[in-house]
Design a protein around this motif. Structure first.
Motif, mmCIF file in Angstrom:
data_model
loop_
_atom_site.group_PDB
_atom_site.id
_atom_site.type_symbol
_atom_site.label_atom_id
_atom_site.label_comp_id
_atom_site.label_asym_id
_atom_site.label_seq_id
_atom_site.Cartn_x
_atom_site.Cartn_y
_atom_site.Cartn_z
ATOM 1 N N GLY B 43 0.816 -1.192 0.000
ATOM 2 C CA GLY B 43 0.000 0.000 0.000
ATOM 3 C C GLY B 43 0.856 1.250 0.000
ATOM 4 N N PRO B 44 0.303 2.381 -0.445
ATOM 5 C CA PRO B 44 1.048 3.641 -0.404
ATOM 6 C C PRO B 44 1.406 4.011 1.027
ATOM 7 N N THR B 45 2.570 4.600 1.179
ATOM 8 C CA THR B 45 3.039 5.038 2.489
ATOM 9 C C THR B 45 3.109 6.559 2.504
ATOM 10 N N PHE B 46 2.526 7.165 3.531
ATOM 11 C CA PHE B 46 2.547 8.614 3.637
ATOM 12 C C PHE B 46 3.976 9.110 3.834
ATOM 13 N N LEU B 47 4.334 10.156 3.086
ATOM 14 C CA LEU B 47 5.675 10.723 3.191
ATOM 15 C C LEU B 47 5.663 12.071 3.896
ATOM 16 N N ILE B 48 4.920 13.007 3.310
ATOM 17 C CA ILE B 48 4.970 14.378 3.803
ATOM 18 C C ILE B 48 3.744 15.120 3.285
ATOM 19 N N SER B 49 3.315 16.129 4.018
ATOM 20 C CA SER B 49 2.153 16.905 3.594
ATOM 21 C C SER B 49 2.432 18.396 3.782
ATOM 22 N N ILE B 50 1.544 19.195 3.208
ATOM 23 C CA ILE B 50 1.659 20.638 3.371
ATOM 24 C C ILE B 50 0.275 21.258 3.291
ATOM 25 N N SER B 51 0.036 22.194 4.166
ATOM 26 C CA SER B 51 -1.213 22.942 4.151
ATOM 27 C C SER B 51 -1.063 24.137 3.211
ATOM 28 N N SER B 52 -2.183 24.603 2.700
ATOM 29 C CA SER B 52 -2.138 25.704 1.748
ATOM 30 C C SER B 52 -1.692 27.032 2.376
ATOM 31 N N ILE B 53 -1.610 27.074 3.695
ATOM 32 C CA ILE B 53 -1.156 28.316 4.337
ATOM 33 C C ILE B 53 0.369 28.387 4.386
ATOM 34 N N LYS B 54 1.017 27.309 3.975
ATOM 35 C CA LYS B 54 2.475 27.278 3.965
ATOM 36 C C LYS B 54 2.985 27.176 2.536
ATOM 37 N N ASP B 55 4.266 27.464 2.342
ATOM 38 C CA ASP B 55 4.844 27.249 1.016
ATOM 39 C C ASP B 55 5.997 26.240 1.049
ATOM 40 N N LYS B 56 6.320 25.761 2.235
ATOM 41 C CA LYS B 56 7.413 24.786 2.329
ATOM 42 C C LYS B 56 7.234 23.964 3.604
ATOM 43 N N ASN B 57 7.528 22.678 3.478
ATOM 44 C CA ASN B 57 7.557 21.815 4.650
ATOM 45 C C ASN B 57 8.686 20.812 4.475
ATOM 46 N N GLU B 58 9.462 20.655 5.514
ATOM 47 C CA GLU B 58 10.658 19.827 5.412
ATOM 48 C C GLU B 58 10.632 18.723 6.465
ATOM 49 N N ASP B 59 11.057 17.522 6.055
ATOM 50 C CA ASP B 59 11.147 16.406 6.993
ATOM 51 C C ASP B 59 12.320 15.533 6.565
ATOM 52 N N GLY B 60 13.445 15.759 7.214
ATOM 53 C CA GLY B 60 14.632 14.969 6.869
ATOM 54 C C GLY B 60 15.071 15.241 5.438
ATOM 55 N N ARG B 61 15.167 14.178 4.661
ATOM 56 C CA ARG B 61 15.620 14.333 3.258
ATOM 57 C C ARG B 61 14.515 14.829 2.328
ATOM 58 N N PHE B 62 13.304 14.924 2.837
ATOM 59 C CA PHE B 62 12.148 15.265 1.999
ATOM 60 C C PHE B 62 11.677 16.689 2.281
ATOM 61 N N THR B 63 11.490 17.436 1.197
ATOM 62 C CA THR B 63 10.943 18.793 1.303
ATOM 63 C C THR B 63 9.846 18.945 0.258
ATOM 64 N N VAL B 64 8.718 19.474 0.674
ATOM 65 C CA VAL B 64 7.648 19.761 -0.271
ATOM 66 C C VAL B 64 7.508 21.276 -0.382
ATOM 67 N N PHE B 65 7.412 21.730 -1.627
ATOM 68 C CA PHE B 65 7.222 23.152 -1.917
ATOM 69 C C PHE B 65 5.861 23.337 -2.568
ATOM 70 N N LEU B 66 5.171 24.394 -2.151
ATOM 71 C CA LEU B 66 3.860 24.691 -2.723
ATOM 72 C C LEU B 66 3.862 26.098 -3.304
ATOM 73 N N ASN B 67 3.499 26.208 -4.563
ATOM 74 C CA ASN B 67 3.358 27.505 -5.236
ATOM 75 C C ASN B 67 1.885 27.654 -5.603
ATOM 76 N N LYS B 68 1.150 28.350 -4.747
ATOM 77 C CA LYS B 68 -0.303 28.448 -4.938
ATOM 78 C C LYS B 68 -0.670 29.215 -6.191
ATOM 79 N N SER B 69 0.070 30.251 -6.505
ATOM 80 C CA SER B 69 -0.283 31.048 -7.684
ATOM 81 C C SER B 69 -0.130 30.228 -8.962
ATOM 82 N N ALA B 70 0.844 29.327 -8.973
ATOM 83 C CA ALA B 70 1.051 28.471 -10.146
ATOM 84 C C ALA B 70 0.287 27.157 -10.029
#
Lengths: 115, 110
Positions: B43-70
C-alpha cells in the motif's frame, strides 16, 4: 498500534461470483476510503465513508459495487457478479479527520483476480 | 478531467543527487496536499504533507514546496538513495474530497 488491516490479501473469484473485501481502520480513525488501482495506473478514488454513513461515492460504479462501514466491525467493499475488468488492487485508507487536513494511512491492499 | 496531474510518468536520478518530482493541480479549493510513496505489491506510504497556508515543509531528506499562484507543488529528495526507487503519488484535498495523481516512477541509479 496496528496500522490499517485489509483481508484477504489475495482473492480469486470466477466471473459472476461475489467478492467481499474487508478493511479495519487504524485505532481511533472513523474515516475510511476505498481506492482501486488498475495495472499501470494510479489510484482511483471509489468511496469515502464515515461510521455508518457514505459521504462520497462519486467514484463507485453505479452497479454491482457497494460499500459499508458499520458501527461495529470492519468496512466492507462488496462487488457482486464480478467480471474480468474488476481485477485490480483495492486499497483501503483511514484517517482521524476528513480529507481536508486529515492524513490518510493505507492498508496493504487486496489483489482481486477474476478468472 | 484530471484535477491533479503528474506529467512525468518516470524519472531517473543518480544516487546522491537531488530528485525533484512535480505535481500540478487545477482546483483552487484544494487546501491540503500530500505525497505518498509506493513499492510494488504494497500500500502507499505517507511521506509528507503541506497545508495551503504554507509554502514549504521539510522532513529529513524530503521537502515539499507549494506555489499556490502556479497551482504547483514539488517534492525534493536529497540526497537520493537506492531505497527511494518507487512510485510517488501526489494528492490534493478539499472538504470531503481527495484526488490522487497517476504517479511518477522514480529510479535511483547506482
Amino acid at each position: 498500534n496496528a496500522g490499517v488491516m485489509q483481508n484477504p490479501r489475495h482473492l480469486v473469484r470466477r466471473r459472476g461470483q461475489e467478492a467481499r473485501l474487508r478493511c479495519s481502520p487504524m485505532k481511533g480513525h472513523s474515516h475510511v476510503y476505498w481506492y482501486r488501482q488498475l495495472p499501470e495506473e494510479g489510484l482511483k478514488f471509489m468511496v469515502y465513508l464515515q461510521k455508518e454513513n457514505i459521504i462520497d461515492e462519486s467514484g463507485m460504479p453505479k452497479e454491482r459495487f457497494s460499500a459499508e462501514f458499520p458501527k461495529e466491525g470492519p468496512s466492507i467493499l462488496r462487488i457482486q457478479q464480478v467480471v474480468r475488468g474488476d481485477s485490480a488492487a483495492y486499497f483501503c485508507a483511514s484517517s482521524h479527520r476528513g480529507p481536508s487536513g486529515g492524513t490518510q494511512y493505507f492498508g496493504p491492499g487486496t489483489r482481486l483476480t477474476v478468472l | 478531467d484530471q484535477q491533479v496531474k503528474q506529467n512525468s510518468p518516470s524519472l531517473s536520478v543518480q544516487e546522491g543527487r537531488i530528485s525533484i518530482l512535480n505535481c500540478d493541480y487545477t482546483n483552487s479549493m484544494f487546501d491540503y496536499f500530500l505525497w505518498y510513496k509506493k513499492y510494488p505489491a504494497e500500500g502507499p506510504t505517507f511521506l509528507i504533507s503541506i497545508s495551503s497556508i504554507k509554502d514549504k515543509n521539510e522532513d529529513g531528506r524530503f521537502t515539499v514546496f507549494l506555489n499556490k499562484s502556479a497551482k504547483h507543488l514539488s517534492l525534493h529528495i536529497v540526497p537520493s538513495q537506492p531505497g527511494d526507487s518507487a512510485v510517488y503519488f501526489c494528492a490534493a484535498s478539499a472538504l470531503d474530497k481527495i484526488i490522487f495523481g497517476k504517479g511518477t516512477r522514480l529510479h535511483i541509479l547506482p
